[in-house]
Design an enzyme around this catalytic site. Structure first.
Site, PDB file in Angstrom:
ATOM      1  CB  CYS A   2      -0.943  -0.012   1.282  1.00 11.44           C
ATOM      2  SG  CYS A   2      -1.942  -1.453   1.350  1.00 11.44           S
ATOM      3  CB  SER A 363      12.996 -10.474  -5.015  1.00 10.48           C
ATOM      4  OG  SER A 363      13.361 -10.198  -3.857  1.00 10.48           O
TER       5      SER A 363
END
Length: 632
Positions: A2, A363
């Site tokens: 967000c 990742s």
């Protein structure tokens, strides 16, 4: 994931205009296109943009606590929120939603600032406690999620996930900090202890602020640090088993989502390890994404495809043009501050590809910093061995003299490029590592600076904070100190900034399982031989993952994303290089010597020298300043 923003009156609690908070949030739309909300009280306003990941319909923000006595806006993910929720329910807490945001609120009400120790995840949040009339700002341990702050002329503190959120406030002063120019020219980014604009701060990783109306604003307080001063003495087999447990813990905890989830896959050790452990714990094929280049020397897609085939992933790849310079302006807009890590372009490209298939991507970031995977760390460990046997009185004149006369041969084979090594060995370990980490050494920077900037710097050198950090580090060796600096300085300033901005630009949530703090703390206690053996860094991870990955994935030379910026400035960007280095460009700021800049551009374009990296920094600096509304 967000975007958050807000205003807090540190003095008299004046009314807050909701429209101002709304404009700040609108500037962060890309971080949260799924919803928005504003709440204001006397002397405080909180705003939120939502990218829905967990409890898709039931966790709107700003969110009030069950009893209505606290309000939160939150950016990030708490991976242990379900366990924490059960613990809080045991203490009598009541919950109305199924997400992690309400758990943070209940934890704050139960434990106050000590709640941070309970939270496992990535986060930046603001809680306003209506009973205590105080604002609590906090940032996660490693700095995965950002938080910018600025004190405004009306007595309020403004905060936002990105600088563009603060720029939406009309009272923000837009004046360049000359110390930040020196920082940027040294590192290629503006580190967390500074901002490009005077008066703007970043809440440091692992810190919080507690602010009360009517009181002098308290400075940030550190709540977490990584300690390299302890050593594990276990057998290699035991260390390997614990490492694998910690890596699995980091990966599986980050696979919780109510939306499509996948992973970046470059074919390197770290991303391949993450994919291997995801595949191990998933019933369905893991979605993986990679990009390649149509230049063989830059392309790693073959390795990524090999890993994808090994683990049966739903693999997506795309060949992109390495000549992607037409997107430079868009790139500058993502970062607000000048940012010159050229791998941001391909990172953005792989984020775009991932967002076509998933909303969350894991990742492999963090393992190099925590487990000594960078070549510079391995070199530093060897240099420290030499420093330990050669006294400073001998090293300084010997290597300093050699460094002064040795040519800067960027074109030569690596063994002949000894100038930087000699200059590093002439200094102590912290000074030498700062030189190896910097993009432009001090003698070259100051040759480019104009008299105005030199005067404003007042003797300040950007290496000083890093050197001080290394000397004060909770560490036992030079390698420890180098890794500490990489985790605390380089990682949040460069790597995590790059991944946050490029992923959020396309509304993709990136998660870093190898930055689980329990894994980081484990890595900091490893003996040297478990980190570096000979010329091989990240040894224990490679040894441990041999059961999952083939040798040519584990032990091939580290590559990473490459962008051909030197070629660009001898071709399509040559004219831009001349403009930025001439009157009407950066020379007009008074920060740089116009003749020195012009010579830099001419020598590079003609092929006499390779100054592509410096020209890229200058170009991104100029574009960022223009976007900040400070004309050149």
């Amino acid at each position: 994931m967000c975007g958050i923003a807000g205003l807090f009156h540190c003095g008299t609690p004046k009314p807050v205009d909701p429209a101002r908070v709304s404009r700040m949030c609108d500037a962060l739309f890309h971080r949260g296109p799924d919803g928005s909300g504003i709440w204001t009280g006397q002397g405080v306003g909180l705003g939120h943009r939502r990218l829905a990941i967990i409890d898709l319909e039931g966790s709107p923000q700003p969110m009030h606590a069950h009893d209505g006595n606290a309000v939160i806006v939150f950016n990030g993910e708490i991976y242990n929120f379900r366990e924490l929720r059960r613990e809080l329910e045991g203490h009598g807490a009541k919950f109305r939603t199924d997400g992690d945001t309400e758990v943070i609120l209940a934890a704050w009400q139960r434990w106050g600032p000590d709640c941070l120790e309970k939270l496992h995840g990535m986060f930046a949040f603001a809680i306003y406690d209506l009973n205590r009339k105080e604002l609590f700002l906090a940032r996660d341990r490693l700095g995965v999620k950002p938080l910018f702050m600025a004190h405004l002329s009306d007595g309020s503190l403004a905060f936002a996930s990105e600088l563009k959120g603060l720029l939406a406030h009309p009272l923000l002063r837009r004046e360049i900090d000359p110390l930040a120019v020196e920082d940027y020219m040294t590192w290629g980014y503006v580190p967390d202890h500074r901002s490009i604009l005077k008066g703007v701060e970043k809440l440091p990783a692992g810190h919080f602020r507690l602010l009360r109306h009517g009181e002098t604003p308290a400075p940030p307080r550190q709540w977490w640090d990584v300690d390299f001063s302890q050593r594990k003495s276990s057998k290699t087999s035991d260390l390997s088993a614990e490492l694998l447990f910690r890596m699995r813990e980091g990966v599986t905890s980050r696979m919780d989502a109510d939306v499509a989830l996948g992973a970046f896959l470059s074919g390197g050790v770290d991303s391949s390890s993450v994919v291997a452990l995801m595949a191990e714990s998933s019933r369905d094929p893991v979605t993986t994404c990679s990009i390649g280049f149509d230049v063989a020397a830059l392309d790693e897609t073959g390795y990524a495809e090999k890993v994808a085939a090994r683990f049966g992933t739903d693999h997506h790849s795309r060949i992109v043009d390495p000549d992607d310079f037409q997107h430079i302006d868009a790139l500058a807009g993502m970062f607000d501050e000048p940012f010159a890590d050229a791998s941001a372009l391909p990172t953005w490209r792989v984020c775009q590809l991932a967002r076509e298939h998933v909303t969350v991507a894991l990742s492999g970031d963090g393992a190099d910093e925590a487990f000594a995977g960078y070549r510079r760390q391995v070199f530093h460990a060897r240099e420290e061995q030499l420093r330990s046997v050669l006294p400073s009185a001998l090293r300084k004149p010997l290597f300093g003299g050699l460094g002064a006369i040795w040519p800067k041969a960027d074109w030569a084979p690596r063994p002949l490029r000894a100038k930087s090594t000699f200059l590093s060995l002439a200094q102590d370990g912290a000074e030498g590592y700062a030189r190896s980490l910097s993009v432009i050494p001090p003698e070259l920077r100051f040759a480019l600076y104009g008299d105005d900037l030199k005067r404003e710097l007042g003797g300040y050198r950007a290496e000083a904070p890093l050197i001080r950090m290394m000397r004060d580090a909770p560490a036992r060796s030079g390698l420890d100190r180098a890794q500490y600096a990489d985790l605390k300085f380089w990682l949040p300033g460069d790597i995590l900034t790059k991944v946050d901005r490029t992923s959020m630009a396309v509304s993709l949530e990136a998660r870093e399982p190898l930055l689980d703090h329990r894994l980081i703390e484990f890595g900091a206690q490893l003996p040297h031989r478990a980190r570096v053996r000979g010329t091989q860094g990240k040894w224990l991870i490679k040894h441990t993952m041999e059961r999952y990955l083939p040798e040519d994935i584990l032990y091939r030379p580290k590559q990473g994303f490459v962008t051909p910026i030197s070629d660009w400035f001898r071709g399509p960007l040559a004219s831009e290089a001349r403009v930025i280095c001439s009157a009407g460009g950066l020379a007009d700021t008074g920060w740089f010597d116009e003749r020195a800049l012009a010579k830099l551009a001419d020598d590079h374009i003609s092929g006499k020298s390779d100054h592509g990296r410096i020209l890229w920094q200058l170009l991104m600096l100029g574009k960022s300043i223009k976007r900040l509304g400070i004309g050149l």
